[in-house]
Scaffold this active site. Structure first.
Site, PDB file in Angstrom:
ATOM      1  N   LYS A  80       0.843  -1.198   0.000  1.00  0.00           N
ATOM      2  CA  LYS A  80       0.000   0.000   0.000  1.00  0.00           C
ATOM      3  C   LYS A  80       0.884   1.256   0.000  1.00  0.00           C
ATOM      4  O   LYS A  80       1.895   1.299   0.703  1.00  0.00           O
ATOM      5  CB  LYS A  80      -0.903  -0.027   1.232  1.00  0.00           C
ATOM      6  CG  LYS A  80      -1.908   1.112   1.344  1.00  0.00           C
ATOM      7  CD  LYS A  80      -2.793   0.941   2.580  1.00  0.00           C
ATOM      8  CE  LYS A  80      -3.837   2.042   2.708  1.00  0.00           C
ATOM      9  NZ  LYS A  80      -4.686   1.865   3.915  1.00  0.00           N
ATOM     10  N   SER A 155      -9.751   1.819   2.972  1.00  0.00           N
ATOM     11  CA  SER A 155      -8.893   2.597   2.099  1.00  0.00           C
ATOM     12  C   SER A 155      -7.858   1.757   1.346  1.00  0.00           C
ATOM     13  O   SER A 155      -7.317   2.219   0.341  1.00  0.00           O
ATOM     14  CB  SER A 155      -8.146   3.676   2.900  1.00  0.00           C
ATOM     15  OG  SER A 155      -7.292   3.083   3.857  1.00  0.00           O
ATOM     16  N   SER A 179      -9.878  -0.431   7.238  1.00  0.00           N
ATOM     17  CA  SER A 179      -9.302  -0.349   5.889  1.00  0.00           C
ATOM     18  C   SER A 179      -8.590  -1.591   5.386  1.00  0.00           C
ATOM     19  O   SER A 179      -8.226  -1.639   4.216  1.00  0.00           O
ATOM     20  CB  SER A 179      -8.330   0.818   5.809  1.00  0.00           C
ATOM     21  OG  SER A 179      -9.047   1.991   5.589  1.00  0.00           O
TER      22      SER A 179
END
Ligand code: GLN
Length: 489
Positions: A80, A155, A179
């Site tokens: 990420k 997210s 997330s």
């Protein structure tokens, strides 16, 4: 195809010298070339650097180097865009970081590399991890591999989509209010949020420091246990990491859950819960009974306050953490006639609408005169929420809930209505407020269209062993985790 394998499957092939790390890495790169034009999970990746890492692994193996103590040897893992990887871009899917390149590795990344992983690629996300759909990225949408008109969750949407579409073997995400677990549920993979303090946050760009944790996205529970074991442990560079011993999480997956007690919170099975999700979770609970677990109804009475408390604490912490992005030290700068003008022009141009909304909300709840009414009160209610869980854990070993109230929604469906978006985290947020651990794993599909459904297990503080044992036993008694999206666009 090699890119479809799990960590344990691929490691077994390496051990038998059936395939090389280069072949495995190339298979992931080929898959990216084939599908990422539609999915857009990756913001960037360096194919040559990934293959060079793979060649180094193959050379080591050919010289008789062993994979002992290196459980990730040759495994391609994507990251990420909020975690620092030395010499790779670090943007948090924001324009404000400009062309920033990370000068160092996060502790979790250092540990992955030490375990032999091929760390490659930057995965899309909501800007600074604020969102539930990845629509807040400054660099475009990520699509759900099961239906590209839908969001992958957020997210960590890129992390979930990349694993679901077999563009990597596993990935890392972060979870501040859901997330990891929410996108894992919406994309049909396994997502784990460890107990607060289990994994060092050093090198994770902070959103809400008292809630953030790093965790893995994987294709099965065993891989999740493997990655957790590699990344866990105290770190002198993160004073909130906890010196709890790191058990052998994989060894705990023995399938024997007879007599374990699973709590079913009555507050979670009501309200806006989609009937197909409810039916799948009910069926999973029955399956647990069949496997010998005992189901106990429990109450978490302060559940209703969780979303409100979260959006006070998380925004307050975000407003403080994001103050450092001012055009002076990092990334992009818009010049001004004086420092104040430079700050405001840089921040005005660099941050997206949701990030600005959170900074404004957070600054407000911390401001003099409102601090006691909002922030201090939220902290007190946070303690009540944590106490609800600690009380429940006096009688149960873990808690079972849906991960999300609905399956993946359409892109654009909630982006104009922040409150609706915030409510998509209703089942995941309490876990972060309480600092406990949680995992989401596949437990079924909606019918038309066919979209994944996630089951959430919540565990005691540092109770990942038992939680993963329960997750694994269920997973192995079903075939949900073996289903793949067709990826025919
Ligand atoms: N969706 C939640 C938020 O927008 C949680 C995000 C997260 O866990 N990073 O704050």
């Amino acid at each position: 195809m090699l890119n479809q394998l799990t960590i344990s499957e691929l490691a077994a092939k390496f051990a038998k010298r059936e395939v090389s790390a280069r072949e495995a890495t190339q298979a992931c790169l080929d898959q990216i070339a084939c599908v990422d034009g539609k999915i857009h999970a990756f913001l960037s990746f360096n194919a040559a650097a990934a293959l060079a890492q793979a060649d180094a692994v193959d050379q080591l193996i050919s010289q008789g180097g062993s994979g002992a103590n290196r459980p990730l040897l040759g495994i391609p893992i994507a990251i990420k865009d909020v975690l620092a990887v030395k010499n790779q871009p670090l943007n948090c899917a924001s324009k404000i970081l400009g062309n920033y390149i990370s000068p160092y590795d996060a502790t979790a990344i250092e540990k992955l590399k030490a375990a032999g992983a091929i760390v490659f690629g930057r995965l899309n996300m909501d800007e600074f991890a604020m969102g539930s759909s990845t629509e807040n990225s400054a660099f475009g949408l990520t699509c759900n591999p099961w239906d590209i008109t839908r969001i992958p969750g957020g997210s960590s949407g890129g992390s979930a989509a990349a694993v679901a579409a077999d563009e990597c073997i596993a990935s890392l995400g972060t979870d501040t209010g859901g997330s990891i677990r929410q996108p894992a549920a919406l994309c049909g993979c396994v997502g784990l949020k460890p107990t607060y303090g289990r994994i060092s946050r050093y090198g994770l760009v902070a959103f809400a420091s008292s809630l953030d944790q790093i965790g893995p996205f994987t294709k099965d529970v065993r891989d999740s246990a493997t990655l957790l074991g590699v990344m866990s442990g105290v770190d002198r560079r993160d004073s909130t990491s906890v010196p709890e011993p790191v058990p052998n999480y994989v060894a705990a997956l023995d399938g024997n859950i007879r007599g374990l007690k699973l709590g079913l919170p009555k507050e979670y099975m009501v309200g806006g819960l989609d009937p197909e999700i409810k039916a799948s979770v009910d069926a999973a609970v029955k399956q647990y009974e069949k496997l010998g677990a005992e189901i106990v109804e429990i109450s978490l009475p302060h559940t209703d306050y969780a979303v409100a408390v979260y959006y006070i604490i998380a925004t307050a912490e975000a407003s403080a953490n994001l103050a450092r992005f001012d055009g002076i030290r990092y990334g992009a700068r818009v010049e001004g006639n004086d420092p104040i003008e430079l700050y405001s022009k840089t921040r005005g141009a660099g941050f997206g609408a949701e990030v600005k909304r959170r900074i404004i909300l957070g600054t407000y709840v911390l401001s003099s005169g409102y601090y006691d009414a909002y922030y201090l009160r939220a902290q007190k209610v946070r303690t009540l929420i944590r106490n609800d869980f600690l009380k429940a854990f006096e009688t149960v070993d873990a808690i079972v809930t849906p991960t999300t109230p609905t399956a993946a929604f359409k892109a654009g469906e909630k982006s104009g209505d922040p409150l609706q978006m915030y409510l998509s985290d209703i089942f995941t947020i309490s876990c972060n407020l309480a600092g406990i651990c949680g995992v989401s794993l596949p437990c079924g599909f909606t019918q038309n269209p066919k979209l994944p459904i996630g089951l959430q297990l919540l565990g005691k503080p540092f109770g990942e062993e038992t939680m993963l044992k329960l997750a694994h036993a269920y997973e192995q008694s079903t075939a949900w985790h073996k289903e793949k999206p067709s990826l025919k666009f």
